[in-house]
Design an enzyme around this catalytic site. Sequence first.
Site, short mmCIF file in Angstrom:
data_model
loop_
_atom_site.label_atom_id
_atom_site.label_comp_id
_atom_site.label_asym_id
_atom_site.label_seq_id
_atom_site.Cartn_x
_atom_site.Cartn_y
_atom_site.Cartn_z
N SER A 68 0.82 -1.22 0.00
CA SER A 68 0.00 0.00 0.00
C SER A 68 0.85 1.27 0.00
O SER A 68 0.43 2.30 0.53
CB SER A 68 -0.94 0.03 1.22
OG SER A 68 -1.65 -1.19 1.31
N ARG A 69 2.04 1.17 -0.55
CA ARG A 69 2.95 2.34 -0.66
C ARG A 69 3.41 2.86 0.71
O ARG A 69 3.91 3.97 0.83
CB ARG A 69 2.29 3.50 -1.45
CG ARG A 69 1.96 3.11 -2.90
CD ARG A 69 3.24 2.85 -3.68
NE ARG A 69 3.03 2.51 -5.08
CZ ARG A 69 3.07 1.26 -5.57
NH1 ARG A 69 3.30 0.23 -4.78
NH2 ARG A 69 2.93 1.05 -6.86
#
Length: 217
Positions: free
Chosen positions: A189-190
Amino acid sequence: MTTLADLRKSYERAELNEDASHADPLKQFEQWLQEAIHAEVPEPNAMTLATVSSDLRPSTRVVLIKGYDERGIVWYTNYDSRKGQELAGNPYAALQFHWVELERVVRIEGIVEKVSETESDTYFNSRPLDSRIGAWASPQSQVISGRGVLVANAARYGAQFLLQPPRPPHWGGYRLKPERWEFWQGRKSRLHDRLRYGLQPLSEKGSQLWIRERLAP
Ligand SMILES: Cc1cc2nc3c(=O)[nH]c(=O)nc-3n(C[C@H](O)[C@H](O)[C@H](O)COP(=O)(O)O)c2cc1C
């Protein structure tokens, strides 16, 4: 054709945290480099070197790490090349490793100096003969009229030096003494992990300590 906006990957292989990382960035680097070698990633020793010209324009190229210890990170090149000229005017540089398969990046910033003549000689003499002749044959970064120039130079220097080419005076090593390191591990999710190590100001005893801080991804 694939749309670039749709090219994305989730990074989920590993994590990097304060408890499990080394207090000494050199040790952390050694661990990651060895893991990259053992994982058989392509060219684990390739790093991007960024230099800055005297008119403040940055440029990058790939070079191979040939050594590292507490003094710094070493690579070899032509001192008259573009990077050599830029380093002569501005010794501050940056290095970056990107081990794609491990979802890892290491960034290193610091000041660069030439390694000793003896160190350059030792490494030069360990290279294969065609690479040693190549160091004479290629006026690195200069415009040449065609590939034939290189072939003719290699033949000429090969005949001149036979099996014992000396190290060209314009060829040798550089060592970047790190002042800042960053270790980046891709996460889901970065929300990637980034640990930056910076040098604390000199203590009264003259010893230098690294401060480790987490950066937002
Ligand atoms: C994987 C890889 C490794 C390289 N290793 C070196 C190296 O160790 N030393 C070097 O001078 N050039 C190396 N090169 C070539 C450089 O990227 C670059 O073309 C050359 O040094 C000239 O750069 P400059 O004109 O910016 O000085 C390598 C290129 C690649 C793709």
